[in-house]
Design a protein around this motif. Structure first.
Motif, PDB file in Angstrom:
ATOM      1  N   SER A   1      -3.849   1.823 -11.715  1.00  0.00           N
ATOM      2  CA  SER A   1      -4.189   3.046 -11.137  1.00  0.00           C
ATOM      3  C   SER A   1      -2.846   3.524 -10.590  1.00  0.00           C
ATOM      4  CB  SER A   1      -5.170   2.844  -9.845  1.00  0.00           C
ATOM      5  OG  SER A   1      -6.096   2.418 -10.165  1.00  0.00           O
ATOM      6  N   ILE A   2      -2.446   4.789 -11.006  1.00  0.00           N
ATOM      7  CA  ILE A   2      -1.359   5.744 -10.830  1.00  0.00           C
ATOM      8  C   ILE A   2      -1.808   6.272  -9.239  1.00  0.00           C
ATOM      9  CG2 ILE A   2      -0.037   7.834 -11.089  1.00  0.00           C
ATOM     10  CD1 ILE A   2      -0.008   5.527 -13.578  1.00  0.00           C
ATOM     11  N   ILE A   3      -0.579   5.685  -8.558  1.00  0.00           N
ATOM     12  CA  ILE A   3      -0.570   6.195  -7.290  1.00  0.00           C
ATOM     13  C   ILE A   3       0.324   7.479  -6.890  1.00  0.00           C
ATOM     14  CG2 ILE A   3      -0.364   5.452  -4.834  1.00  0.00           C
ATOM     15  CD1 ILE A   3      -2.202   3.748  -6.311  1.00  0.00           C
ATOM     16  N   ASN A   4      -0.452   8.541  -6.357  1.00  0.00           N
ATOM     17  CA  ASN A   4       0.247   9.671  -5.996  1.00  0.00           C
ATOM     18  C   ASN A   4       1.605   9.519  -4.965  1.00  0.00           C
ATOM     19  OD1 ASN A   4       1.046  12.305  -4.654  1.00  0.00           O
ATOM     20  ND2 ASN A   4      -0.763  13.132  -5.728  1.00  0.00           N
ATOM     21  N   PRO A   5       2.747  10.109  -5.280  1.00  0.00           N
ATOM     22  CA  PRO A   5       3.634   9.919  -4.280  1.00  0.00           C
ATOM     23  C   PRO A   5       3.430  10.348  -2.689  1.00  0.00           C
ATOM     24  CG  PRO A   5       4.717  10.940  -6.320  1.00  0.00           C
ATOM     25  CD  PRO A   5       2.954  10.982  -6.250  1.00  0.00           C
ATOM     26  N   GLU A   6       2.386  11.317  -2.553  1.00  0.00           N
ATOM     27  CA  GLU A   6       1.859  11.692  -1.217  1.00  0.00           C
ATOM     28  C   GLU A   6       1.347  10.318  -0.592  1.00  0.00           C
ATOM     29  OE1 GLU A   6      -0.693  14.924  -1.926  1.00  0.00           O
ATOM     30  OE2 GLU A   6       1.071  16.024  -2.387  1.00  0.00           O
ATOM     31  N   ASN A   7       0.985   9.326  -1.230  1.00  0.00           N
ATOM     32  CA  ASN A   7       0.281   8.369  -0.716  1.00  0.00           C
ATOM     33  C   ASN A   7       1.149   7.043  -0.593  1.00  0.00           C
ATOM     34  OD1 ASN A   7      -2.336   9.524  -0.647  1.00  0.00           O
ATOM     35  ND2 ASN A   7      -2.726   9.305  -2.601  1.00  0.00           N
TER      36      ASN A   7
ATOM     37  N   PRO B   1       5.484  -9.279   2.965  1.00  0.00           N
ATOM     38  CA  PRO B   1       4.125  -9.150   2.821  1.00  0.00           C
ATOM     39  C   PRO B   1       3.686  -7.428   3.662  1.00  0.00           C
ATOM     40  CG  PRO B   1       4.301 -11.359   3.166  1.00  0.00           C
ATOM     41  CD  PRO B   1       5.803 -10.613   3.288  1.00  0.00           C
ATOM     42  N   ASP B   2       2.597  -6.988   3.245  1.00  0.00           N
ATOM     43  CA  ASP B   2       2.456  -5.799   3.885  1.00  0.00           C
ATOM     44  C   ASP B   2       3.289  -4.730   3.690  1.00  0.00           C
ATOM     45  OD1 ASP B   2      -0.305  -6.370   4.685  1.00  0.00           O
ATOM     46  OD2 ASP B   2       0.465  -7.464   6.421  1.00  0.00           O
ATOM     47  N   SER B   3       4.342  -4.643   2.673  1.00  0.00           N
ATOM     48  CA  SER B   3       5.360  -3.652   2.431  1.00  0.00           C
ATOM     49  C   SER B   3       4.253  -2.698   1.749  1.00  0.00           C
ATOM     50  CB  SER B   3       6.395  -3.908   1.527  1.00  0.00           C
ATOM     51  OG  SER B   3       7.120  -5.154   2.020  1.00  0.00           O
ATOM     52  N   THR B   4       4.915  -1.260   1.971  1.00  0.00           N
ATOM     53  CA  THR B   4       4.088  -0.258   1.432  1.00  0.00           C
ATOM     54  C   THR B   4       4.967   0.040  -0.040  1.00  0.00           C
ATOM     55  OG1 THR B   4       5.656   1.520   2.363  1.00  0.00           O
ATOM     56  CG2 THR B   4       3.702   0.964   3.582  1.00  0.00           C
ATOM     57  N   ILE B   5       4.218   0.815  -0.753  1.00  0.00           N
ATOM     58  CA  ILE B   5       4.996   1.406  -2.201  1.00  0.00           C
ATOM     59  C   ILE B   5       6.322   1.900  -1.645  1.00  0.00           C
ATOM     60  CG2 ILE B   5       4.850   2.971  -4.007  1.00  0.00           C
ATOM     61  CD1 ILE B   5       1.806   2.184  -4.279  1.00  0.00           C
ATOM     62  N   GLN B   6       6.282   2.777  -0.606  1.00  0.00           N
ATOM     63  CA  GLN B   6       7.414   3.815  -0.165  1.00  0.00           C
ATOM     64  C   GLN B   6       8.564   2.596   0.108  1.00  0.00           C
ATOM     65  OE1 GLN B   6       7.582   7.211   0.210  1.00  0.00           O
ATOM     66  NE2 GLN B   6       9.926   6.638  -0.075  1.00  0.00           N
ATOM     67  N   ASP B   7       8.143   1.537   0.938  1.00  0.00           N
ATOM     68  CA  ASP B   7       9.173   0.609   1.530  1.00  0.00           C
ATOM     69  C   ASP B   7       9.987  -0.239   0.136  1.00  0.00           C
ATOM     70  OD1 ASP B   7       8.461   0.833   4.044  1.00  0.00           O
ATOM     71  OD2 ASP B   7       6.986  -0.790   4.033  1.00  0.00           O
ATOM     72  N   LEU B   8       8.992  -0.570  -0.737  1.00  0.00           N
ATOM     73  CA  LEU B   8       9.407  -1.144  -1.924  1.00  0.00           C
ATOM     74  C   LEU B   8      10.377  -0.254  -2.975  1.00  0.00           C
ATOM     75  CD1 LEU B   8       9.494  -3.648  -4.189  1.00  0.00           C
ATOM     76  CD2 LEU B   8       7.556  -2.339  -5.072  1.00  0.00           C
ATOM     77  N   ILE B   9       9.945   1.009  -2.992  1.00  0.00           N
ATOM     78  CA  ILE B   9      10.977   2.060  -3.619  1.00  0.00           C
ATOM     79  C   ILE B   9      12.189   2.153  -2.893  1.00  0.00           C
ATOM     80  CG2 ILE B   9      11.243   4.500  -4.309  1.00  0.00           C
ATOM     81  CD1 ILE B   9       8.051   4.371  -4.867  1.00  0.00           C
ATOM     82  N   ARG B  10      12.199   2.460  -1.614  1.00  0.00           N
ATOM     83  CA  ARG B  10      13.411   2.505  -0.967  1.00  0.00           C
ATOM     84  C   ARG B  10      14.373   1.168  -0.874  1.00  0.00           C
ATOM     85  NH1 ARG B  10      11.171   6.238   4.190  1.00  0.00           N
ATOM     86  NH2 ARG B  10      11.212   7.960   3.060  1.00  0.00           N
ATOM     87  N   ALA B  11      13.622  -0.157  -0.943  1.00  0.00           N
ATOM     88  CA  ALA B  11      14.408  -1.395  -0.747  1.00  0.00           C
ATOM     89  C   ALA B  11      15.233  -1.547  -2.152  1.00  0.00           C
ATOM     90  CB  ALA B  11      13.387  -2.352  -0.543  1.00  0.00           C
ATOM     91  N   LYS B  12      14.507  -1.005  -3.173  1.00  0.00           N
ATOM     92  CA  LYS B  12      14.931  -1.280  -4.560  1.00  0.00           C
ATOM     93  C   LYS B  12      15.996   0.051  -4.996  1.00  0.00           C
ATOM     94  CE  LYS B  12      13.141  -5.006  -5.191  1.00  0.00           C
ATOM     95  NZ  LYS B  12      14.106  -6.072  -5.087  1.00  0.00           N
ATOM     96  N   LYS B  13      16.157   1.008  -4.112  1.00  0.00           N
ATOM     97  CA  LYS B  13      16.969   2.132  -4.256  1.00  0.00           C
ATOM     98  C   LYS B  13      16.624   2.977  -5.592  1.00  0.00           C
ATOM     99  CE  LYS B  13      20.551   0.179  -1.351  1.00  0.00           C
ATOM    100  NZ  LYS B  13      21.832  -0.550  -1.556  1.00  0.00           N
ATOM    101  N   LEU B  14      15.315   2.949  -5.777  1.00  0.00           N
ATOM    102  CA  LEU B  14      14.813   3.794  -6.834  1.00  0.00           C
ATOM    103  C   LEU B  14      14.848   5.277  -6.722  1.00  0.00           C
ATOM    104  CD1 LEU B  14      11.818   1.261  -7.832  1.00  0.00           C
ATOM    105  CD2 LEU B  14      14.046   1.268  -8.835  1.00  0.00           C
TER     106      LEU B  14
END
Length: 70
Positions: free
Chosen positions: A55-61, A30-43
């Motif tokens: 909604s498309i989320i800009n990588p800066e966000n 819970p309360d993971s950021t999109i960045q956390d998820l991307i790194r955890a999944k090694k995307l």
């Protein structure tokens, strides 16, 4: 285990949240950021496009956009 639907693609499952990534379910903290998820999944960050509930989320966000149930 009971799943409680929260919003499209997000479910609370015990102390984890269940998200849908490219049609596949995955647990995250819970309360993971999109960045956390991307790194955890090694995307590969340079080719990922994030659609959060339509909604498309800009990588800066990614680092300040939290994945929370509605």
């Amino acid at each position: 285990m009971n799943e409680v639907p929260i919003s499209s693609g997000l479910f609370v499952l015990g102390q984890m949240m269940l998200v849908t990534i490219n049609g596949k379910e995955s647990d995250i903290l819970p309360d993971s950021t999109i960045q956390d998820l991307i790194r955890a999944k090694k995307l590969p960050e340079n080719i990922v496009i994030v659609d959060l509930n339509g909604s498309i989320i800009n990588p800066e966000n990614w680092s300040n956009t939290y994945l929370r149930p509605d």
